[in-house]
Design a protein around this motif. Structure first.
Motif, short mmCIF file in Angstrom:
data_model
loop_
_atom_site.label_atom_id
_atom_site.label_comp_id
_atom_site.label_asym_id
_atom_site.label_seq_id
_atom_site.Cartn_x
_atom_site.Cartn_y
_atom_site.Cartn_z
N VAL A 232 0.85 -1.20 0.00
CA VAL A 232 0.00 0.00 0.00
C VAL A 232 0.88 1.24 0.00
N THR A 233 0.64 2.13 -0.93
CA THR A 233 1.42 3.35 -1.05
C THR A 233 0.49 4.57 -1.08
N ALA A 234 1.09 5.74 -0.93
CA ALA A 234 0.33 6.99 -0.87
C ALA A 234 0.46 7.78 -2.16
N THR A 235 -0.61 8.46 -2.54
CA THR A 235 -0.59 9.35 -3.69
C THR A 235 -1.23 10.68 -3.31
N TRP A 236 -0.94 11.71 -4.09
CA TRP A 236 -1.56 13.03 -3.91
C TRP A 236 -2.03 13.50 -5.28
N PHE A 237 -3.25 14.00 -5.35
CA PHE A 237 -3.80 14.40 -6.64
C PHE A 237 -4.95 15.37 -6.41
N THR A 238 -5.35 16.05 -7.48
CA THR A 238 -6.47 16.98 -7.43
C THR A 238 -7.48 16.59 -8.50
N ILE A 239 -8.73 16.41 -8.09
CA ILE A 239 -9.81 16.08 -9.00
C ILE A 239 -10.64 17.34 -9.24
N SER A 240 -10.89 17.64 -10.50
CA SER A 240 -11.76 18.76 -10.86
C SER A 240 -13.09 18.19 -11.35
#
Length: 290
Positions: A232-240
């Motif tokens: 299990v790993t972490a991600t960062w993102f922005t959803i529009s």
């Protein structure tokens, strides 16, 4: 849609994550030097930076983007947004404080997904956050629950086309690549993790019956358990999300996704696969309200 990654679809050593904090109560300042120049100042070689995300992290994010692109390609361009609605008639909204407003979350449910959001700017932000969570969940990897999630979160006019695109995206080969069986079930003894956790929202544009909301998220994705080859790993993102008021509630008309903003990783010790599996099974999610 984990929503964190991602925190470990992101998120101890007993030490604060602040690089300028005191160490062990001695009031000494920890100094980081460039690689090859003394490690961390205490004779310990500096830990090498992570080279890249694992494949499962990348594809976990890409699936949502594929779906968003497919939906965007279906057309239905932007509307003028005229009218005297709660968002000042289509003008771009100013920055909003990150603190919660204190308004109670919705109490309604559309299946397992919150519903009955207010017909205003705050309601649009709450809806966008909860939709991001649903679309980044484990349920998206099963055909039946994926259909229910898409129907509960999207404008009925785009559901059929989006489901067709997602059926191709969530192919047996893709599911096998993320560690699942070809039918989307989890191998025995393992726990599949896919969670999206909203960090904040921002209204980009608002009119009486439409709103464009950005949701900054961290997420968790991967396979937890003994013998897992896809941790299990972490991600960062922005959803529009472009939302539309349909049938007395907000629904997604189209969406897109970009990477980041991504903070610097802290010094937290990575938990074992069993600890992650126990946390995922033991800690429930939230209904998000602005």
């Amino acid at each position: 849609m984990s929503l964190g990654d991602e925190n470990g679809y992101g998120s101890g050593s007993g030490r604060t994550d602040d690089g300028y904090s005191t160490i062990g109560g001695t009031r000494q300042t920890r100094t980081r030097l460039p690689d090859g120049e003394g490690g961390d100042g205490y004779g310990t070689p500096r830990r090498p930076a992570r080279s890249s995300r694992s494949l499962v992290t990348v594809v976990g994010v890409v699936v949502l983007l594929i779906a968003a692109i497919a939906l965007a390609n279906m057309g239905g361009g932007d509307k003028d947004g005229s009218g005297d609605g709660p968002g000042n008639g289509g003008n771009k909204a100013g920055a909003a404080p990150t603190a919660a407003t204190g308004t109670k979350p919705v109490t309604g449910k559309n299946g397992s997904i919150p519903s009955g959001f207010a017909h205003d700017e705050q309601g649009a932000q709450s809806a966008a956050s909860n939709f991001a969570v649903a679309l980044g969940s484990v349920g998206m990897f099963n055909a039946d629950t994926r259909r229910s999630i898409v129907q509960a979160t999207h404008d009925p006019a785009v559901v059929d086309g989006l489901l067709a695109a997602m059926t191709k995206a969530y192919s047996p080969g893709f599911l096998e690549n993320v560690g699942l069986n070809e039918d989307g079930t989890t191998p025995s003894g393992l726990t599949f993790v896919s969670r999206t956790i909203p960090v904040g929202t921002k209204v980009i544009e608002q009119s009486s019956d439409t709103a464009t909301v950005e949701v900054w998220c961290t997420g968790l994705v991967g396979m937890a358990g003994q013998g897992s080859t896809k941790p299990v790993t972490a991600t960062w993102f922005t959803i529009s999300e472009k939302l539309k008021w349909v049938g007395g509630d907000w629904r997604i008309e189209s969406s897109s996704q970009t990477e980041g903003p991504t903070p610097v990783n802290g010094d937290n010790r990575a938990s074992t696969a069993d600890e992650i599996a126990g946390a995922v099974e033991g800690y429930g999610g939230f209904t998000y309200a602005r």
